[in-house]
Design a protein around this motif. Sequence first.
Motif, mmCIF file in Angstrom:
data_model
loop_
_atom_site.group_PDB
_atom_site.id
_atom_site.type_symbol
_atom_site.label_atom_id
_atom_site.label_comp_id
_atom_site.label_asym_id
_atom_site.label_seq_id
_atom_site.Cartn_x
_atom_site.Cartn_y
_atom_site.Cartn_z
ATOM 1 N N THR A 141 0.804 -1.235 0.000
ATOM 2 C CA THR A 141 0.000 0.000 0.000
ATOM 3 C C THR A 141 0.829 1.274 0.000
ATOM 4 N N ASN A 142 2.047 1.204 0.617
ATOM 5 C CA ASN A 142 2.943 2.353 0.735
ATOM 6 C C ASN A 142 2.415 3.412 1.702
ATOM 7 N N TYR A 143 1.472 3.025 2.585
ATOM 8 C CA TYR A 143 0.925 3.978 3.548
ATOM 9 C C TYR A 143 0.898 3.355 4.944
ATOM 10 N N VAL A 144 1.516 4.052 5.913
ATOM 11 C CA VAL A 144 1.565 3.555 7.284
ATOM 12 C C VAL A 144 0.176 3.512 7.904
ATOM 13 N N CYS A 145 -0.685 4.470 7.585
ATOM 14 C CA CYS A 145 -2.009 4.527 8.193
ATOM 15 C C CYS A 145 -2.824 3.279 7.867
ATOM 16 N N ILE A 146 -2.639 2.724 6.681
ATOM 17 C CA ILE A 146 -3.339 1.491 6.306
ATOM 18 C C ILE A 146 -2.784 0.316 7.105
ATOM 19 N N VAL A 147 -1.472 0.330 7.341
ATOM 20 C CA VAL A 147 -0.847 -0.719 8.151
ATOM 21 C C VAL A 147 -1.438 -0.707 9.563
ATOM 22 N N THR A 148 -1.453 0.455 10.197
ATOM 23 C CA THR A 148 -1.951 0.566 11.571
ATOM 24 C C THR A 148 -3.397 0.106 11.674
ATOM 25 N N SER A 149 -4.241 0.597 10.790
ATOM 26 C CA SER A 149 -5.658 0.242 10.818
ATOM 27 C C SER A 149 -5.850 -1.252 10.591
ATOM 28 N N SER A 150 -5.103 -1.813 9.658
ATOM 29 C CA SER A 150 -5.223 -3.240 9.354
ATOM 30 C C SER A 150 -4.772 -4.104 10.533
ATOM 31 N N MET A 151 -3.658 -3.748 11.154
ATOM 32 C CA MET A 151 -3.127 -4.565 12.236
ATOM 33 C C MET A 151 -4.008 -4.514 13.478
ATOM 34 N N SER A 152 -4.758 -3.434 13.662
ATOM 35 C CA SER A 152 -5.660 -3.349 14.810
ATOM 36 C C SER A 152 -6.791 -4.371 14.701
ATOM 37 N N VAL A 153 -7.019 -4.893 13.499
ATOM 38 C CA VAL A 153 -8.026 -5.931 13.274
ATOM 39 C C VAL A 153 -7.366 -7.304 13.164
ATOM 40 N N ILE A 154 -6.235 -7.364 12.474
ATOM 41 C CA ILE A 154 -5.572 -8.651 12.224
ATOM 42 C C ILE A 154 -5.091 -9.309 13.514
ATOM 43 N N PHE A 155 -4.482 -8.537 14.416
ATOM 44 C CA PHE A 155 -3.964 -9.123 15.650
ATOM 45 C C PHE A 155 -5.069 -9.749 16.510
ATOM 46 N N PRO A 156 -6.183 -9.058 16.777
ATOM 47 C CA PRO A 156 -7.249 -9.702 17.553
ATOM 48 C C PRO A 156 -7.806 -10.962 16.887
ATOM 49 N N ILE A 157 -7.951 -10.925 15.565
ATOM 50 C CA ILE A 157 -8.463 -12.110 14.862
ATOM 51 C C ILE A 157 -7.473 -13.273 15.009
ATOM 52 N N TYR A 158 -6.189 -12.987 14.820
ATOM 53 C CA TYR A 158 -5.157 -14.019 14.982
ATOM 54 C C TYR A 158 -5.198 -14.586 16.400
ATOM 55 N N TYR A 159 -5.288 -13.698 17.376
ATOM 56 C CA TYR A 159 -5.328 -14.130 18.779
ATOM 57 C C TYR A 159 -6.527 -15.041 19.023
ATOM 58 N N GLY A 160 -7.691 -14.646 18.529
ATOM 59 C CA GLY A 160 -8.889 -15.444 18.735
ATOM 60 C C GLY A 160 -8.783 -16.811 18.093
ATOM 61 N N ILE A 161 -8.278 -16.855 16.864
ATOM 62 C CA ILE A 161 -8.160 -18.126 16.138
ATOM 63 C C ILE A 161 -7.171 -19.067 16.811
#
Length: 215
Positions: A141-161
Amino acid sequence: MKFSVPVQILICIAIGYALGGISPSYIIGRFKGFDVRENGSKNAGASNMLIISGKLAFAVVAVLDIFKAWFSFWICTRLFPEMALAGIIGGVSCILGHMFPMLLHFKGGKGFACLAGLCLGYSPRVLLLMFFIALGIALITNYVCIVTSSMSVIFPIYYGITTSFWLGAAVLAIPAVPIFLKHMENFRRIKSGQELRMSYLWKKDKELQRAGYER
């Protein structure tokens, strides 16, 4: 002294929020004679220190922000080892305290470094995995803001799974909404072509000029 579960939760929230409210970027900025919230991208976080003061200030602030979230997780886990959510509550509260610090009139950072610190507190190996996922998103994406927003969702999902502890995943997901809201201005700047790209790291002057930032 034995505390009831509600009191333990409140103590974890208080510890995390208080530690999160300590803003290294604001403190360093004041020592240098400016308010980080009134310059650059106008947020009290490591990414804005990169814009205003360069890579060294960015590294110092990022490390301290990561550390305060890690410490929030660690101290709450040690205080209440019998409560499975203790570290998570402390870490999440730290993220929220960082984003909405009472002493700075609730005008803080955007949570990325603290999210990394919470992940580190949970597991260094998981942090390494999340780092590579974040790096992949950043390169695409070349944008840090997309990284931050995405990881705030990816980490909880990974943790739950991986743990099947979905209550913990739900608590970890609490910062996702404010993180997305905090980045709405970044998304608008992407649309208008004014958001700094990752290439700022190696094309600083060109990116600052393209995005319309004043040094």
